[in-house]
Scaffold this active site. Structure first.
Site, short mmCIF file in Angstrom:
data_model
loop_
_atom_site.label_atom_id
_atom_site.label_comp_id
_atom_site.label_asym_id
_atom_site.label_seq_id
_atom_site.Cartn_x
_atom_site.Cartn_y
_atom_site.Cartn_z
N ASN A 38 -10.21 -48.01 -7.50
CA ASN A 38 -8.76 -48.04 -7.68
C ASN A 38 -7.74 -47.23 -8.67
O ASN A 38 -8.58 -46.41 -9.38
CB ASN A 38 -8.07 -49.04 -6.79
CG ASN A 38 -7.94 -50.29 -7.45
OD1 ASN A 38 -9.10 -51.05 -7.46
ND2 ASN A 38 -6.56 -50.64 -7.94
N ASP A 39 -6.79 -47.79 -8.91
CA ASP A 39 -6.52 -47.34 -10.53
C ASP A 39 -6.80 -46.27 -11.26
O ASP A 39 -7.99 -47.29 -11.91
CB ASP A 39 -5.06 -47.88 -10.67
CG ASP A 39 -4.70 -49.27 -9.40
OD1 ASP A 39 -4.59 -49.06 -8.69
OD2 ASP A 39 -3.87 -49.87 -9.92
N GLN A 55 -10.41 -49.16 -11.99
CA GLN A 55 -10.02 -50.40 -10.92
C GLN A 55 -11.50 -50.23 -10.33
O GLN A 55 -11.87 -49.35 -9.53
CB GLN A 55 -9.50 -50.47 -10.49
CG GLN A 55 -7.99 -50.41 -11.70
CD GLN A 55 -7.92 -52.60 -12.08
OE1 GLN A 55 -7.84 -53.59 -11.07
NE2 GLN A 55 -8.76 -52.47 -12.98
N ARG A 169 1.64 -57.44 -14.82
CA ARG A 169 0.07 -56.66 -15.54
C ARG A 169 0.36 -55.30 -15.92
O ARG A 169 1.75 -54.84 -15.72
CB ARG A 169 -0.90 -57.15 -13.64
CG ARG A 169 0.30 -56.47 -12.94
CD ARG A 169 -1.10 -56.86 -11.72
NE ARG A 169 -0.14 -55.99 -10.78
CZ ARG A 169 0.15 -57.42 -9.28
NH1 ARG A 169 0.67 -58.18 -10.24
NH2 ARG A 169 1.02 -57.29 -8.40
N ASP A 170 -0.87 -54.76 -15.91
CA ASP A 170 -0.63 -53.28 -15.86
C ASP A 170 -0.29 -53.03 -17.06
O ASP A 170 0.66 -51.76 -17.29
CB ASP A 170 -0.04 -52.73 -14.64
CG ASP A 170 -0.63 -53.00 -13.90
OD1 ASP A 170 -1.30 -53.57 -13.60
OD2 ASP A 170 0.04 -53.21 -12.81
N TRP A 307 -3.02 -48.52 -0.93
CA TRP A 307 -2.89 -49.93 -0.55
C TRP A 307 -2.87 -50.22 1.59
O TRP A 307 -3.96 -51.06 1.69
CB TRP A 307 -2.62 -51.11 -0.85
CG TRP A 307 -3.09 -51.22 -2.38
CD1 TRP A 307 -2.06 -51.07 -3.92
CD2 TRP A 307 -4.14 -51.64 -2.64
NE1 TRP A 307 -2.86 -51.16 -4.58
CE2 TRP A 307 -3.94 -51.62 -3.89
CE3 TRP A 307 -5.33 -52.01 -2.20
CZ2 TRP A 307 -4.98 -51.94 -4.87
CZ3 TRP A 307 -5.96 -52.35 -2.48
CH2 TRP A 307 -6.37 -52.56 -4.24
C1 FRU Z 1 -2.45 -51.36 -8.13
C2 FRU Z 1 -3.08 -52.61 -8.76
C3 FRU Z 1 -2.57 -53.67 -9.83
C4 FRU Z 1 -3.52 -54.01 -10.47
C5 FRU Z 1 -4.39 -53.35 -9.42
C6 FRU Z 1 -6.47 -54.64 -9.60
O1 FRU Z 1 -2.56 -50.67 -7.31
O2 FRU Z 1 -2.39 -54.30 -7.92
O3 FRU Z 1 -1.32 -53.92 -10.26
O4 FRU Z 1 -3.58 -54.38 -11.42
O5 FRU Z 1 -4.17 -52.39 -8.66
O6 FRU Z 1 -7.20 -53.89 -8.85
#
Ligand code: FRU
Length: 492
Positions: A38-39, A55, A169-170, A307
């Site tokens: 993912n991200d 991710q 986060r992030d 998502w």
């Molecule tokens: C966004 C997210 C982030 C988190 C990550 C987890 O897509 O939900 O906020 O850090 O993915 O995989």
């Protein structure tokens, strides 16, 4: 010394990467070596190359304990897979290494800043969880976590509002010309509203809370994920990924990406937004992150997925998730525009063009087909009520790009793109004509199309799992219109 957890991920990806056949991957969009992606994370320029992390759950095609996968490139289109960079192997990140960013430090090291998600007693419920910001240092291949992690916790937010430790986060880090480091992270106030929180440091190790950069105040969804913040042509841009949005005409229900243009005052650490808009109006685009390239371009890449659709994963896929093409962003007419990075043009092969051709009813054009291409259409609607362009099409499958000139709407419809589940398959995008024409640049790479409308004023991104044999492009107009077509094959 690498941990057992990281070694397990590295061994697994080295062993299983070749299980994925070349047809299962796009040609120039980033995918995971194996498993789930993912991200985009840690998008940065370090020692002469762009580094992109993501991710990553190598062990299955579903989301799981988050690692950071890693690729590097000098042209942002041909990427070399590097070993998994970090794994959830510490107490403070035992539930996962969530999203974050990267920066080349003045002392020559590469630094990653990520969210360590910690749970007590094996995660009984969410209140057991804490999200906290952590760092790791490396040389572009191997990374070592900082011995004093975590470096920022929700308890450090001392503005009297604070927030929920399960949603923090992030972090996106950058360094200003005077040497000061900043990071902006996503938080949530006790009422459940998203906040972008700013922190400051002189050494990238010791951080203090600076300010609430911006906040939702109940208006823009709930949690704001993956904030990105940068200066562009004298203005400041704040990009956020919004969760739980109620539809309001501009944003659709659920997860959205948004950008704000405004001003930033270093003295009080406040961003004042002057306008807000969606970043991409298609179906598959989330959690974008940008890097400042050495030549001054601001380049943004995103997870080409969203998502709400990400739990529909066919049993037989070995990889799930891919990145968008990196896009140059720029300001024009008070908005943020996007174009595919110009490096793609050096991959253009043979070209087929048509000028001023009339479409009425169904029509195909010699040489206009394929699944990996860069095609620009200039559409003069004339009398047409509707123009449909079917891509990745054959008798059974297609993904439709529909233009309704009288309504000024562009519609995406991938219902017939090979899915067998009822999820989001359509989007309507308000568009305008320029000198009576609509211009669409459509970039296709096997299982995706990224559409840049009117030179990048709007973008719309869509994925489709259509078999590669479906490669027709079919036009169909209800009423007469004329089009110019310029189509390049892309070669890698
Ligand atoms: C966004 C997210 C982030 C988190 C990550 C987890 O897509 O939900 O906020 O850090 O993915 O995989």
């Amino acid at each position: 010394m690498i941990s057992e957890t990281l070694k397990k991920a590295r061994d697994y990806e080295a062993k299983h990467m070749s299980d994925v056949s070349s047809e299962e991957r796009p040609l120039f969009h980033v995918t995971a070596p194996i498993g789930w992606l993912n991200d985009p994370n840690g998008f940065s320029f370090y020692k002469g190359q762009f580094h992109l992390f993501f991710q990553y759950h190598p062990f299955s095609s579903h989301w799981g304990p988050m690692h950071w996968g890693h690729v590097a490139s000098s042209d942002l289109l041909t990427w070399n897979a590097l070993p998994c960079a970090i794994a959830p192997d510490e107490v403070y990140d035992n539930f996962g290494c969530f999203s974050g960013s990267g920066i080349a430090l003045p002392d020559g090291r590469h630094m990653l800043m990520y969210t360590g998600v910690q749970t007590k007693d094996g995660f009984k419920d969410r209140s057991d969880m804490e999200q906290q910001q952590c760092i790791a240092f490396g040389d572009g291949i191997d990374y070592e976590k900082y011995e004093h992690n975590p470096v920022i916790r929700m308890a450090d937010v001392t503005d009297g509002i604070g927030g929920i430790k399960t949603d923090f986060r992030d972090p996106k880090i950058w360094q200003e010309a005077d040497g000061t480091f900043y990071t902006v992270a996503a938080g949530m106030d006790p009422e459940g509203n998203g906040r972008a929180l700013l922190f400051k440091s002189s050494d990238a190790l010791n951080w203090t809370f600076e300010s609430e950069l911006s906040a939702s105040h109940g208006k823009l969804g709930r949690m704001w994920e993956c904030p990105d913040f940068y200066e562009l042509d004298g203005k400041y841009i704040l990009a956020v990924s919004l969760m739980n949005v109620h539809p309001d005409g501009m944003f659709h229900v659920g997860h959205n990406t948004a950008y704000m243009i405004g001003t930033f005052d270093h003295a009080d650490g406040k961003f004042v937004s002057e306008m807000i808009r969606p970043l991409d109006e298609g179906i598959d685009f989330y959690a974008p992150q940008s890097v400042l390239a050495p030549d001054g371009r601001r380049i943004m890449i995103s997870w080409m997925q969203c998502w709400s659709n990400a739990s529909f994963i066919p049993d037989d896929v070995k990889i799930f998730g891919q990145m968008s093409i990196p896009r140059e962003v720029f300001l024009r007419d008070g908005m943020l525009w996007q174009r595919p990075i110009r490096e793609i043009e050096s991959h253009r092969g043979s070209c087929v063009t048509y000028k001023n051709v009339c479409v009425e009813g169904e029509k195909t054009f010699d040489g206009i087909s394929g699944r990996v291409l860069d095609m620009t259409l200039l559409i003069r609607p004339e009398e047409a009520k509707k123009l449909m362009i079917k891509v990745a099409a054959d008798e059974r499958y297609d993904t439709q790009i529909l233009y309704y000139p009288q309504k000024n709407v562009l519609r995406l419809d991938r219902s017939n793109g090979g899915f067998d589940v009822d999820m989001v398959h359509t989007r309507n995008i308000p568009v305008e004509t320029v000198d009576g024409c609509l211009k669409l640049r459509i970039l296709m790479d096997r299982y995706s199309a990224e559409i840049f409308v009117n030179d990048g004023r709007h973008t719309a991104t869509v994925l489709y799992p259509t078999p590669l044999s479906a490669e027709d492009i079919i036009f169909e107009a209800d009423g007469r219109c004329t089009v110019d077509i310029e189509k390049y094959d892309l070669q890698f």
